[in-house]
Scaffold this motif. Structure first.
Motif, mmCIF file in Angstrom:
data_model
loop_
_atom_site.group_PDB
_atom_site.id
_atom_site.type_symbol
_atom_site.label_atom_id
_atom_site.label_comp_id
_atom_site.label_asym_id
_atom_site.label_seq_id
_atom_site.Cartn_x
_atom_site.Cartn_y
_atom_site.Cartn_z
ATOM 1 N N PRO A 62 -32.041 -9.728 9.987
ATOM 2 C CA PRO A 62 -30.684 -10.115 10.384
ATOM 3 C C PRO A 62 -30.173 -9.313 11.574
ATOM 4 C CG PRO A 62 -30.631 -8.764 8.401
ATOM 5 C CD PRO A 62 -32.067 -9.060 8.666
ATOM 6 N N VAL A 63 -29.263 -9.922 12.312
ATOM 7 C CA VAL A 63 -28.579 -9.246 13.412
ATOM 8 C C VAL A 63 -27.787 -8.067 12.860
ATOM 9 C CG1 VAL A 63 -26.766 -9.509 15.146
ATOM 10 C CG2 VAL A 63 -28.451 -11.336 14.807
ATOM 11 N N GLU A 64 -27.757 -6.964 13.603
ATOM 12 C CA GLU A 64 -26.997 -5.783 13.186
ATOM 13 C C GLU A 64 -25.880 -5.495 14.182
ATOM 14 O OE1 GLU A 64 -29.474 -2.402 12.609
ATOM 15 O OE2 GLU A 64 -30.764 -3.379 11.139
ATOM 16 N N LEU A 65 -24.687 -5.235 13.662
ATOM 17 C CA LEU A 65 -23.562 -4.761 14.453
ATOM 18 C C LEU A 65 -23.130 -3.432 13.860
ATOM 19 C CD1 LEU A 65 -23.534 -7.904 15.022
ATOM 20 C CD2 LEU A 65 -21.101 -7.645 15.455
ATOM 21 N N ILE A 66 -23.144 -2.388 14.682
ATOM 22 C CA ILE A 66 -22.878 -1.034 14.196
ATOM 23 C C ILE A 66 -21.711 -0.464 14.989
ATOM 24 C CG2 ILE A 66 -23.866 1.236 13.767
ATOM 25 C CD1 ILE A 66 -26.656 -0.291 14.171
ATOM 26 N N GLU A 67 -20.613 -0.170 14.301
ATOM 27 C CA GLU A 67 -19.397 0.296 14.975
ATOM 28 C C GLU A 67 -19.227 1.795 14.823
ATOM 29 O OE1 GLU A 67 -14.994 -0.969 16.088
ATOM 30 O OE2 GLU A 67 -15.766 -1.832 14.240
ATOM 31 N N ASN A 68 -19.210 2.472 15.969
ATOM 32 C CA ASN A 68 -18.870 3.889 16.083
ATOM 33 C C ASN A 68 -18.259 4.069 17.468
ATOM 34 O OD1 ASN A 68 -19.775 5.354 13.588
ATOM 35 N ND2 ASN A 68 -21.731 4.372 14.100
ATOM 36 N N ASP A 69 -18.242 5.303 17.977
ATOM 37 C CA ASP A 69 -17.732 5.504 19.335
ATOM 38 C C ASP A 69 -18.559 4.717 20.346
ATOM 39 O OD1 ASP A 69 -15.751 7.170 18.433
ATOM 40 O OD2 ASP A 69 -16.891 9.001 18.757
ATOM 41 N N ILE A 70 -19.830 4.518 20.013
ATOM 42 C CA ILE A 70 -20.676 3.597 20.780
ATOM 43 C C ILE A 70 -20.960 2.409 19.882
ATOM 44 C CG2 ILE A 70 -22.845 3.297 22.011
ATOM 45 C CD1 ILE A 70 -20.916 5.330 23.282
ATOM 46 N N PHE A 71 -20.572 1.217 20.326
ATOM 47 C CA PHE A 71 -20.790 0.005 19.536
ATOM 48 C C PHE A 71 -22.177 -0.536 19.881
ATOM 49 C CE2 PHE A 71 -20.577 -4.265 18.059
ATOM 50 C CZ PHE A 71 -19.630 -4.274 17.034
ATOM 51 N N LYS A 72 -22.973 -0.815 18.851
ATOM 52 C CA LYS A 72 -24.350 -1.265 19.065
ATOM 53 C C LYS A 72 -24.560 -2.630 18.419
ATOM 54 C CE LYS A 72 -25.964 3.534 19.013
ATOM 55 N NZ LYS A 72 -26.819 4.532 18.353
ATOM 56 N N THR A 73 -25.253 -3.487 19.135
ATOM 57 C CA THR A 73 -25.645 -4.796 18.605
ATOM 58 C C THR A 73 -27.154 -4.932 18.762
ATOM 59 O OG1 THR A 73 -23.530 -5.737 19.328
ATOM 60 C CG2 THR A 73 -25.279 -7.288 18.727
ATOM 61 N N VAL A 74 -27.820 -5.337 17.690
ATOM 62 C CA VAL A 74 -29.280 -5.469 17.733
ATOM 63 C C VAL A 74 -29.667 -6.863 17.245
ATOM 64 C CG1 VAL A 74 -31.490 -4.536 16.984
ATOM 65 C CG2 VAL A 74 -29.509 -3.002 17.210
ATOM 66 N N VAL A 75 -30.377 -7.609 18.087
ATOM 67 C CA VAL A 75 -30.977 -8.885 17.695
ATOM 68 C C VAL A 75 -32.491 -8.681 17.719
ATOM 69 C CG1 VAL A 75 -31.269 -11.324 18.263
ATOM 70 C CG2 VAL A 75 -29.072 -10.198 18.698
ATOM 71 N N TYR A 76 -33.134 -8.877 16.591
ATOM 72 C CA TYR A 76 -34.569 -8.632 16.491
ATOM 73 C C TYR A 76 -35.362 -9.834 16.994
ATOM 74 C CZ TYR A 76 -33.418 -4.432 13.912
ATOM 75 O OH TYR A 76 -32.939 -3.197 13.559
ATOM 76 N N VAL A 77 -36.535 -9.548 17.556
ATOM 77 C CA VAL A 77 -37.424 -10.580 18.083
ATOM 78 C C VAL A 77 -38.779 -10.421 17.391
ATOM 79 C CG1 VAL A 77 -38.507 -11.558 20.140
ATOM 80 C CG2 VAL A 77 -36.233 -10.508 20.303
ATOM 81 N N SER A 78 -39.221 -11.449 16.688
ATOM 82 C CA SER A 78 -40.476 -11.373 15.942
ATOM 83 C C SER A 78 -41.669 -11.428 16.889
ATOM 84 C CB SER A 78 -40.569 -12.526 14.947
ATOM 85 O OG SER A 78 -40.698 -13.762 15.641
ATOM 86 N N ASP A 79 -42.859 -11.058 16.362
ATOM 87 C CA ASP A 79 -44.079 -11.125 17.164
ATOM 88 C C ASP A 79 -44.341 -12.541 17.653
ATOM 89 O OD1 ASP A 79 -44.501 -8.439 16.817
ATOM 90 O OD2 ASP A 79 -45.859 -8.694 15.099
ATOM 91 N N GLN A 80 -44.050 -13.521 16.805
ATOM 92 C CA GLN A 80 -44.294 -14.915 17.179
ATOM 93 C C GLN A 80 -43.425 -15.323 18.351
ATOM 94 O OE1 GLN A 80 -43.775 -17.688 13.978
ATOM 95 N NE2 GLN A 80 -44.376 -19.459 15.199
ATOM 96 N N ALA A 81 -42.158 -14.912 18.311
ATOM 97 C CA ALA A 81 -41.261 -15.236 19.423
ATOM 98 C C ALA A 81 -41.689 -14.509 20.689
ATOM 99 C CB ALA A 81 -39.817 -14.873 19.057
ATOM 100 N N SER A 82 -42.109 -13.237 20.540
ATOM 101 C CA SER A 82 -42.527 -12.463 21.714
ATOM 102 C C SER A 82 -43.744 -13.070 22.374
ATOM 103 C CB SER A 82 -42.834 -11.016 21.310
ATOM 104 O OG SER A 82 -41.670 -10.366 20.864
ATOM 105 N N ASP A 83 -44.638 -13.661 21.569
ATOM 106 C CA ASP A 83 -45.855 -14.254 22.130
ATOM 107 C C ASP A 83 -45.538 -15.390 23.089
ATOM 108 O OD1 ASP A 83 -47.430 -12.520 20.748
ATOM 109 O OD2 ASP A 83 -47.858 -13.895 19.077
ATOM 110 N N GLN A 84 -44.353 -16.014 22.911
ATOM 111 C CA GLN A 84 -43.966 -17.097 23.827
ATOM 112 C C GLN A 84 -43.589 -16.563 25.187
ATOM 113 O OE1 GLN A 84 -40.996 -19.762 22.158
ATOM 114 N NE2 GLN A 84 -41.483 -19.017 20.115
ATOM 115 N N ASP A 85 -43.309 -15.243 25.240
ATOM 116 C CA ASP A 85 -42.729 -14.668 26.445
ATOM 117 C C ASP A 85 -43.658 -14.756 27.644
ATOM 118 O OD1 ASP A 85 -40.668 -13.436 27.791
ATOM 119 O OD2 ASP A 85 -41.434 -11.418 27.414
#
Length: 479
Positions: free
Chosen positions: A376-399
């Motif tokens: 799942p997508v992660e949203l992490i709130e602190n003084d620095i706000f971070k958003t992480v969208v993960y990319v699977s190996d299968q999706a990366s292979d299309q790159d």
């Protein structure tokens, strides 16, 4: 309509009206007081309006025959400067409960002080209070907005000549393309900037002028970097060279061009999983990049020197920006209240079609993020706000295939340019001929490589940035 939404509405009805909840009967039309409530919610801490409910929380419903016209009237009034100033675009959601239709409006807190029919309203308990003639309350309201939102800071020496008139006109055109009857269509540049909340008056000090938001959205590059010398968005590709980077775009320009460069960077380097929606192919990649790009630009705390980062790695897309937190740790995406960090900038982005309604962008991240990875997508709130969208190996292979296709496309476009420029053509003419939207992407991948290889020459070589500059194919070229 989801069960969670219905349960939320039932809970609001059970708890009754308060400082952030208002009921209106509205069976056949909108009461005039609804606009005073919108104004007071914008000025205070935001709130929720439910139409089709009486003061006791009993659902009476809105007649179905008037719902669509009621929605149109509501949105039109809030975009009329004679009615609400600065104007504000809100959407209305139709909800069925107890076999009756009601209308739900979420009003976020604004960073501006708004007037309804030239009167200032604030919220107190469950009522809307006209505070226009109470100088102390008005001053307190302005001070609260000023100190809470850095985008409101007035830069006293900025004049309209320091802003880019072409950018202002571009905002107008984009808003009209997004909504043909947009109020900005008939406004001159100064009126548009005032309507957008980019020019304000501080009634505590008597100062008035253009704000940091105006500079970021419409300023000339040298003006932006003079006011905010640390302003930077760093787009980085890091898949092979993990110590440094494989590609980079150091972005130090206005927010509209920044958005387009981030979008182009993502399109250049990310896979695009096939996805069909409503019988049409949808670019999940573009949906994800659009949300990440708008979020990192809209919700940043611009008073700090921390550069925003937009990092593409093999197994994730990682975005971070400076933030004034309203909580800490991972955000529960199934149970959160969206909070606007720069409401003026957010509203302009929404008006010109570069951002969605508050909260819907996060839902898009969740929805389309699933196409890239099961994580799942992660949203992490602190003084620095971070958003992480993960990319699977299968999706990366299309790159790999995607990038090579783009490289082939670049070569074909370069051939078209050399054919087209046998007679000198301007940058805009070439870009329109290729039907390429993003100026910086066009320069980096098509125009500049041809110039560097000596295949394309400038008609005014001693003034490369001249507005009269054109480009001509070098006749000895065999490409």
């Amino acid at each position: 309509m989801s069960t969670a939404t219905i349960e939320k509405i039932r809970q609001l009805l059970e708890n009754g009206e308060n400082i952030s909840v208002e009921f209106k009967e509205s069976r056949t039309g909108l009461p005039e007081s609804v606009y005073e409530t919108v104004c007071s919610f914008l000025n205070r801490c935001g709130g929720e309006i439910i139409l089709g409910v009486n003061n006791d929380g009993v659902v009476v419903g809105v007649y179905e025959s008037v719902i669509e016209q009621l929605k149109v009237n509501f949105v039109t009034a809030l975009n009329n400067t004679q009615f609400l100033l600065p104007t504000y675009y809100l959407s209305i959601e139709t909800i069925e409960i107890d076999n009756k239709k009601i209308l739900y409006v979420f009003v976020p807190e604004s960073s501006q002080v708004h007037k309804c029919r030239n009167r200032i309203y604030d919220r107190n308990e469950d009522g809307d209070i006209d505070i226009t003639d109470n100088n102390n309350l008005v001053a307190d309201l302005y001070q609260r907005k000023q100190t809470k939102y850095s985008e409101n800071e007035i830069i006293s020496h900025i004049t309209i000549d320091n802003l880019n008139s072409e950018l202002i006109d571009r905002l107008r055109k984009m808003a009209v393309n997004n909504r043909p009857n947009h109020a900005w269509k008939e406004l001159d540049n100064l009126e548009l900037l005032k309507s957008a909340g980019l020019y304000r008056v501080d009634y505590r000090t008597g100062n008035e002028g253009f704000t940091i938001a105006a500079v970021l959205l419409c300023g000339k590059d040298e003006v932006i970097l003079s006011v905010l010398p640390h302003h930077r968005t760093d787009a980085i590709l890091r898949k092979v060279n993990l110590d440094r980077y494989d590609d980079r775009d150091d972005i130090r320009t206005n927010l509209v061009d920044s958005f387009e460069r981030l979008l182009a960077f993502g399109q250049k380097h990310l896979p695009d999983p096939f996805y069909e929606e409503g019988g049409q192919r949808v670019s999940a990649r573009d949906k994800i990049i659009r949300e990440l790009a708008s979020n990192v630009l809209i919700h940043r705390e611009y008073r700090t020197a921390f550069p925003a980062k937009f990092i593409l790695e093999k197994d994730r897309i990682y975005v971070e920006n400076s933030n004034i937190p309203h909580g800490t740790g991972n955000i529960d995406l199934n149970n959160f209240t969206p909070y606007p960090k720069n409401p003026v900038i957010a509203r302009v982005f929404k008006e010109i079609g570069l951002a969605e309604e508050l909260g819907s962008g996060t839902r898009n991240l969740i929805k389309y993020g699933k196409l890239f990875s099961d994580k799942p997508v992660e949203l992490i709130e602190n003084d620095i706000f971070k958003t992480v969208v993960y990319v699977s190996d299968q999706a990366s292979d299309q790159d790999t295939d995607y990038v090579s296709d783009q490289d082939t496309d670049h070569a074909e476009k370069q051939k078209l340019v050399l054919e087209y420029c046998k007679k000198p053509k301007s940058r805009e003419e070439i870009q329109n001929h290729l039907k390429m939207k993003h100026k910086q992407y066009f320069r980096d991948n098509i125009l500049n490589p041809l110039i560097d290889e000596g295949l394309l020459e400038l008609t005014i070589p001693d003034k490369p940035k001249s507005p009269k500059q054109k480009y001509k194919t070098v006749q000895s070229s065999n490409k």
